[in-house]
Design a protein around this motif. Structure first.
Motif, PDB file in Angstrom:
ATOM      1  N   ARG A  77       0.810  -1.233   0.000  1.00  0.00           N
ATOM      2  CA  ARG A  77       0.000   0.000   0.000  1.00  0.00           C
ATOM      3  C   ARG A  77       0.837   1.274   0.000  1.00  0.00           C
ATOM      4  O   ARG A  77       0.340   2.346   0.299  1.00  0.00           O
ATOM      5  CB  ARG A  77      -0.923   0.020   1.212  1.00  0.00           C
ATOM      6  N   HIS A 126       3.704  -9.776   2.427  1.00  0.00           N
ATOM      7  CA  HIS A 126       2.845  -8.748   2.989  1.00  0.00           C
ATOM      8  C   HIS A 126       3.039  -8.661   4.505  1.00  0.00           C
ATOM      9  O   HIS A 126       2.853  -7.614   5.091  1.00  0.00           O
ATOM     10  CB  HIS A 126       1.399  -9.129   2.686  1.00  0.00           C
ATOM     11  N   GLY A 158      -1.920  -6.619  10.790  1.00  0.00           N
ATOM     12  CA  GLY A 158      -1.827  -8.084  10.771  1.00  0.00           C
ATOM     13  C   GLY A 158      -0.393  -8.560  10.896  1.00  0.00           C
ATOM     14  O   GLY A 158      -0.111  -9.573  11.542  1.00  0.00           O
ATOM     15  N   ASN A 186      -4.933  -0.233   9.864  1.00  0.00           N
ATOM     16  CA  ASN A 186      -6.143   0.097   9.076  1.00  0.00           C
ATOM     17  C   ASN A 186      -7.366  -0.689   9.540  1.00  0.00           C
ATOM     18  O   ASN A 186      -8.316  -0.853   8.789  1.00  0.00           O
ATOM     19  CB  ASN A 186      -5.867  -0.076   7.579  1.00  0.00           C
ATOM     20  N   TYR A 188      -8.202  -3.656  10.009  1.00  0.00           N
ATOM     21  CA  TYR A 188      -8.440  -5.040   9.565  1.00  0.00           C
ATOM     22  C   TYR A 188      -7.144  -5.664   9.059  1.00  0.00           C
ATOM     23  O   TYR A 188      -6.372  -5.006   8.366  1.00  0.00           O
ATOM     24  CB  TYR A 188      -9.466  -5.091   8.417  1.00  0.00           C
ATOM     25  N   ARG A 251      -8.462   1.520   5.909  1.00  0.00           N
ATOM     26  CA  ARG A 251      -8.226   1.168   4.496  1.00  0.00           C
ATOM     27  C   ARG A 251      -9.540   1.471   3.785  1.00  0.00           C
ATOM     28  O   ARG A 251     -10.567   0.892   4.113  1.00  0.00           O
ATOM     29  CB  ARG A 251      -7.800  -0.298   4.430  1.00  0.00           C
ATOM     30  N   HIS A 255      -8.806  -5.455   0.544  1.00  0.00           N
ATOM     31  CA  HIS A 255      -7.389  -5.852   0.669  1.00  0.00           C
ATOM     32  C   HIS A 255      -6.662  -5.703  -0.671  1.00  0.00           C
ATOM     33  O   HIS A 255      -5.534  -5.247  -0.738  1.00  0.00           O
ATOM     34  CB  HIS A 255      -7.324  -7.299   1.167  1.00  0.00           C
TER      35      HIS A 255
HETATM   36  C1  TPP Z   1       3.869 -15.337   5.105  1.00  0.00           C
HETATM   37  C2  TPP Z   1       2.454 -15.011   4.662  1.00  0.00           C
HETATM   38  N1  TPP Z   1       1.388 -15.625   5.243  1.00  0.00           N
HETATM   39  C3  TPP Z   1       0.134 -15.338   4.854  1.00  0.00           C
HETATM   40  C4  TPP Z   1      -0.088 -14.441   3.843  1.00  0.00           C
HETATM   41  C5  TPP Z   1      -1.526 -14.174   3.399  1.00  0.00           C
HETATM   42  N2  TPP Z   1      -1.944 -12.823   3.783  1.00  0.00           N
HETATM   43  C6  TPP Z   1      -1.880 -11.825   2.902  1.00  0.00           C
HETATM   44  S1  TPP Z   1      -2.391 -10.410   3.565  1.00  0.00           S
HETATM   45  C7  TPP Z   1      -2.744 -11.098   5.044  1.00  0.00           C
HETATM   46  C8  TPP Z   1      -3.273 -10.251   6.180  1.00  0.00           C
HETATM   47  C9  TPP Z   1      -2.514  -8.967   6.286  1.00  0.00           C
HETATM   48  O1  TPP Z   1      -3.006  -8.113   7.259  1.00  0.00           O
HETATM   49  P1  TPP Z   1      -2.543  -6.626   7.305  1.00  0.00           P
HETATM   50  O2  TPP Z   1      -1.058  -6.609   7.329  1.00  0.00           O
HETATM   51  O3  TPP Z   1      -3.212  -5.959   8.447  1.00  0.00           O
HETATM   52  O4  TPP Z   1      -2.999  -6.093   5.890  1.00  0.00           O
HETATM   53  P2  TPP Z   1      -4.185  -5.198   5.324  1.00  0.00           P
HETATM   54  O5  TPP Z   1      -5.276  -5.106   6.311  1.00  0.00           O
HETATM   55  O6  TPP Z   1      -3.572  -3.867   5.049  1.00  0.00           O
HETATM   56  O7  TPP Z   1      -4.629  -5.830   4.048  1.00  0.00           O
HETATM   57  C10 TPP Z   1      -2.448 -12.450   5.009  1.00  0.00           C
HETATM   58  C11 TPP Z   1      -2.638 -13.364   6.165  1.00  0.00           C
HETATM   59  C12 TPP Z   1       1.047 -13.828   3.262  1.00  0.00           C
HETATM   60  N3  TPP Z   1       0.956 -12.920   2.298  1.00  0.00           N
HETATM   61  N4  TPP Z   1       2.304 -14.119   3.678  1.00  0.00           N
END
Ligand code: TPP
Length: 340
Positions: A77, A126, A158, A186, A188, A251, A255
């Protein structure tokens, strides 16, 4: 140097000028991302498209305060932060559209792009993986006798629940590395709300547990972001050790463009946290008399024209040719030759 110039230099950058510069970068990121979303919906982009809508003020504040020679590891982002750190509309479109002339030579569909030699790291995940990566980069620089550099990385709320976050921040704290971790809270983690994500009263309280400085900021407010992030980066550069910044925002999109974000509580959108930082910053500029509403509209039109011209140009560029590529899972011949 004349006395006037000397006085100006010692007073630091004019806050109004810095605010307007940051706003214009945020605007460029927003307009570029609007184009990326349209291209994605038209089936022109392979892979995901992830927008930073609502997160630009926090993001731009990181890129704008980093210096040449610093390390920056942005998240999906962070288009605004990337642009403040020197990323261009051209290279962004080349990466998303898979042009072989882009920095990733068309081999990456979207956001895992970077120029590691320039300290601009390509994102691994991420989640928290970039924290130990940047900490390692900072440690390597220390071993080489390089001082005065800062390493900054961004993640979502997350990411703060992962082992990589814990291990990276803990190691950085023990080594007192100049690491700045910026959390865009954000509300979530993908679709998981804060209430199911962490049990501490506030995410910034995690800083206490690691023995690092913690900062909290209203990330809908550009002025507050510039001040807090700039202060934390300066503190890290001056030897203050790792800094954890938590920016509260919403956000304003799903996602990714594949996600309509229906789980986002509509009540949140009406609260302070749901304000659009770009609109808020634009209103400040007009109120302070730094530019008029017409100027803002003109700036938007200029970026839009540049984005459209660039997208048309990139769409005519060649795709990568697998027959010409020396494909290999982790490396290529050129890298092997350089690092053997
Ligand atoms: C190592 C790993 N495990 C799981 C994922 C799947 N995944 C992608 S985004 C996400 C949640 C991210 O949460 P956050 O960082 O708060 O992101 P946002 O709310 O901004 O989308 C998960 C579990 C991943 N990309 N990498």
């Amino acid at each position: 140097m004349s006395e006037v110039v000397k006085a100006r230099k010692s007073a630091g950058p004019d806050p109004g000028q810095q605010f307007v510069k940051a706003y214009r970068i945020m605007l460029s990121a927003r307009v570029l991302e609007e184009k990326l979303a349209a291209l994605y919906r038209a089936g022109k982009i392979k892979g995901g498209v992830f927008l930073g809508r609502g997160q630009e003020a926090l993001s731009v504040s990181v890129g704008i305060h980093l210096h040449q020679g610093d390390i920056f590891a942005p998240l999906i982002r962070d288009q605004a932060g990337r642009m403040a750190f020197g990323d261009t509309i051209l290279d962004t479109l080349r990466t998303y559209l898979g042009s072989s002339l882009g920095s990733m030579r068309g081999r990456d569909g979207n956001i895992h792009r970077g120029r590691p030699r320039e300290g601009y790291y390509a994102m691994i995940s991420h989640l928290g993986a970039m924290i130990p990566t940047v900490a390692g980069g900072l440690l390597a620089r220390r071993f080489r006798g390089e001082h005065g550099v800062v390493g900054a990385t961004c993640l979502g709320d997350g990411g703060t629940s992962t082992g990589a976050f814990h291990e990276g921040l803990n190691a950085a704290a023990v080594e007192r590395l100049p690491l700045v971790v910026v959390v865009a809270n954000n509300q979530y983690a993908y679709s998981t709300p804060n209430t199911r994500q962490f049990a501490c009263a506030d995410l910034v309280d995690k800083a206490i547990g690691y023995g690092v400085a913690g900062h909290k900021v209203d990330a809908t407010d550009l002025e507050a972001c510039l001040k807090t992030v700039g202060g934390a980066i300066a503190a890290a550069r001056a030897g203050g050790g790792p800094q954890l910044i938590v920016g509260d925002l919403l956000r304003l999109v799903g996602h990714g463009e594949h996600d309509p974000g229906k789980y986002i509580d509509p009540k949140l959108r009406k609260q302070h946290v749901g304000r659009d930082c770009l609109e808020v910053a634009g209103a400040v500029i007009v109120e302070k008399g730094w530019a008029t509403k017409e100027d803002l509209a003109q700036w938007r039109a200029e970026v839009k024209a540049e984005v459209n011209t660039t997208a048309n140009r990139v769409s005519r560029e060649p795709e990568p040719d697998p027959g010409e590529e020396d494909w290999c899972a982790v490396s290529n011949r050129e890298l092997e030759d350089n690092f053997a």
